[in-house]
Design an enzyme around this catalytic site. Structure first.
Site, short mmCIF file in Angstrom:
data_model
loop_
_atom_site.label_atom_id
_atom_site.label_comp_id
_atom_site.label_asym_id
_atom_site.label_seq_id
_atom_site.Cartn_x
_atom_site.Cartn_y
_atom_site.Cartn_z
N HIS A 1 -1.36 10.01 -35.96
CA HIS A 1 -1.75 9.17 -34.53
C HIS A 1 -3.95 9.39 -35.08
CE1 HIS A 1 -3.12 10.26 -30.30
NE2 HIS A 1 -1.71 9.55 -29.63
N ASP B 1 -1.01 18.70 -37.36
CA ASP B 1 -0.76 18.02 -36.64
C ASP B 1 0.76 18.55 -36.16
OD1 ASP B 1 -0.53 17.17 -34.11
OD2 ASP B 1 -1.50 15.11 -34.59
N GLN C 1 4.10 16.62 -31.72
CA GLN C 1 5.24 16.32 -32.01
C GLN C 1 6.70 17.11 -32.43
OE1 GLN C 1 6.40 14.03 -30.58
NE2 GLN C 1 4.31 12.74 -29.82
N LYS D 1 3.37 18.95 -24.19
CA LYS D 1 4.94 18.66 -24.62
C LYS D 1 5.27 19.04 -25.15
CE LYS D 1 1.66 14.66 -27.49
NZ LYS D 1 2.32 13.56 -26.13
N CYS E 1 -0.52 4.81 -30.01
CA CYS E 1 -1.87 5.51 -30.58
C CYS E 1 -1.80 6.06 -32.64
CB CYS E 1 -2.53 7.24 -30.21
SG CYS E 1 -2.32 6.33 -28.21
N1 7TS Z 1 -1.10 13.90 -32.64
C1 7TS Z 1 0.00 13.02 -32.70
C2 7TS Z 1 1.06 13.64 -33.39
C3 7TS Z 1 0.64 12.64 -30.64
O1 7TS Z 1 1.53 12.15 -31.03
C4 7TS Z 1 -0.42 13.43 -29.77
C5 7TS Z 1 0.19 12.80 -28.39
C6 7TS Z 1 -1.47 13.51 -30.39
C7 7TS Z 1 -1.33 14.38 -31.30
C8 7TS Z 1 -2.41 14.23 -29.44
O2 7TS Z 1 -1.72 14.72 -28.65
P1 7TS Z 1 -2.90 14.11 -27.26
O3 7TS Z 1 -2.19 15.60 -26.61
O4 7TS Z 1 -4.04 15.60 -27.65
O5 7TS Z 1 -2.91 13.45 -26.28
N2 7TS Z 1 1.19 11.29 -28.84
C9 7TS Z 1 1.45 10.45 -27.68
C10 7TS Z 1 2.43 9.60 -27.68
O6 7TS Z 1 3.03 8.92 -28.76
N3 7TS Z 1 2.95 9.19 -26.65
O7 7TS Z 1 1.23 9.40 -26.21
C11 7TS Z 1 1.05 10.78 -26.61
#
Ligand code: 7TS
Length: 409
Positions: free
Chosen positions: A126, A203, A206, A229, A367
């Site tokens: 990401h 990371d 997910q 999430k 992303c």
């Molecule tokens: N890493 C992964 C694997 C992600 O899927 C996401 C967000 C992030 C980091 C960033 O997370 P945040 O909570 O700090 O924004 N992924 C997604 C997605 O797949 N669609 O919207 C956000």
């Protein structure tokens, strides 16, 4: 359809937002990788915080402040237990996975990495696990390298020994890919990185909603996750770090709460975990995330994980029978994500037609633009499952795909 004892109807009933219609059709929510829905238990705890004991933490001697501080710190203990960290000192509250990675880049990495050192990431990250390292590379002269991925969307591990060298100071990789659903063999990679003396950041944005995490068994140095999430509120996440590393790292931001003593000349920093939590934190968010963990610990989480695998297998079977549908990400070990294209139809049009049917999916690069580049596509449509999705949600998705084909002839 496989039979699993997990009771999806009961789980659905816990999520008020799912009980609605969109454009006159029952909502089918398949955008869980972007953010998951919140159970009533979490929403009620947030209400209670604001209705009954809203106040700032760690500062007040008064009753409300003490209640809020206790709730905040007991949520930290929930997270510690959930990921099996040794100590609550290793649990740092941040805004999300993004902030957790930036924190490690600008503290640990910035103070340890010098020109010519290498940071190894993968082609399936990401953007939040790419851009902070590009910024750091610019600041320090470090070199950013990528583990490539194969046509199935798996890491190409034949290249790993050539990529992990004595110059590698940090391996930062995604546990489960948001664009492909691939579950990476992180245990093996952590071991390999440690063998050459590199530290490892995982990371887990997910991964935490779909697998059990045990940071002690994994032996990773850092692990980041996003609360929203994991059925918790937005704007809150967790950075886990090994205590000795966190102790040695400089602070990320300066301000209130992260200090022991301030004179006009200098500051003595606070102990862990407060050293990394400057300013008034997202108190409600933390308490809400703690409630989300309580919720997960009450349900049959192993059954939920199995149910999500069953949903994906069922979707894969239907995809096999659907002409003109191309799956992006067909790793042997994957979960909860069905990224696809349809011949002759732009993913954004798929998203719009699905929305008319009350089906929420995501269309775009998710992303993860380097993943799109690797597969030479501008975007995919992505359905992502949570344990409250049913087999009939998957049927609705494929009815939506038929609708797309009708509309576009
Ligand atoms: N890493 C992964 C694997 C992600 O899927 C996401 C967000 C992030 C980091 C960033 O997370 P945040 O909570 O700090 O924004 N992924 C997604 C997605 O797949 N669609 O919207 C956000």
């Amino acid at each position: 359809m496989p039979k699993n004892s997990f009771d999806v109807d009961r789980a659905r009933a816990d999520f008020p937002v799912l009980q609605q219609t969109v454009h006159g059709k029952p909502l089918i929510y398949l955008d869980n990788a972007a953010t998951s829905q919140k159970p009533a238990a979490v929403i009620e705890i947030l209400d209670r915080y604001y209705l009954e004991y809203n106040s700032n933490i760690h500062r007040g001697v008064h009753h409300l402040s003490q209640v809020a501080t206790e709730a905040y710190e007991s949520a930290r203990e929930n997270i510690r237990r959930y990921i099996n960290a040794h100590s609550t000192k290793e649990i740092i509250f941040v805004r999300g996975a993004t902030e957790g990675i930036n924190l490690v880049a600008q503290t640990f990495a910035r103070s340890h990495i010098k020109a010519g050192d290498e940071i190894l990431i993968t082609e399936m990250e990401h953007h939040s696990n790419i851009v902070p390292w590009q910024i750091l590379a610019e600041q320090t002269g470090a070199i950013l390298k990528y583990i490539p991925i194969n046509d199935a969307g798996e890491l190409d591990l034949e290249k790993i020994d050539a990529l992990l060298t004595d110059k590698t100071k940090l391996l930062a990789l995604v546990h489960i890919s948001n664009a492909l659903g691939t579950i990476n063999p992180i245990e093996m990679l952590i071991e390999k990185a440690h063998d050459i003396g590199a530290k490892v950041l995982i990371d887990g944005a997910q991964a935490v909603p779909h697998t059990r995490i045990n940071v002690i068994e994994l032996d990773c140095d850092f692990y980041v996750l996003s609360g929203h999430k994991l059925f918790g509120p937005t704007g809150i996440g967790v950075l886990y770090g090994k205590q000795a590393l966190l102790e040695a790292m400089p602070p990320y931001q300066g301000g209130g709460d992260m200090i022991k003593m301030v004179t006009m000349e200098k500051t003595m920093y606070n102990d862990l975990p407060h050293k990394f939590e400057a300013g008034t934190p997202h108190i409600a968010g933390v308490i809400g995330l703690g409630a989300a963990i309580d919720y997960i610990e009450l349900i049959d989480f192993e059954g939920a994980i199995q149910h999500e695998h069953d949903l994906l297998n069922y979707a894969n079977e239907l995809a096999d029978k659907t002409k003109g549908m191309n799956l992006v990400g067909t790793a042997k070990n994957k979960t909860s994500i069905l990224s696809f294209t349809l011949d002759g139809i732009h993913p954004h049009d798929i998203g719009t037609i699905m929305d008319n049917e009350g089906i929420a999916i995501r269309a775009g690069h998710h992303c993860a633009m380097p993943v799109m580049e690797r597969f030479q596509i501008p975007a995919t449509a992505r359905a992502s499952f949570a344990f409250y999705n049913s087999f009939s949600d998957v049927d609705a998705l494929f009815n939506g795909i038929e609708k797309c084909r009708e509309v576009f002839g």
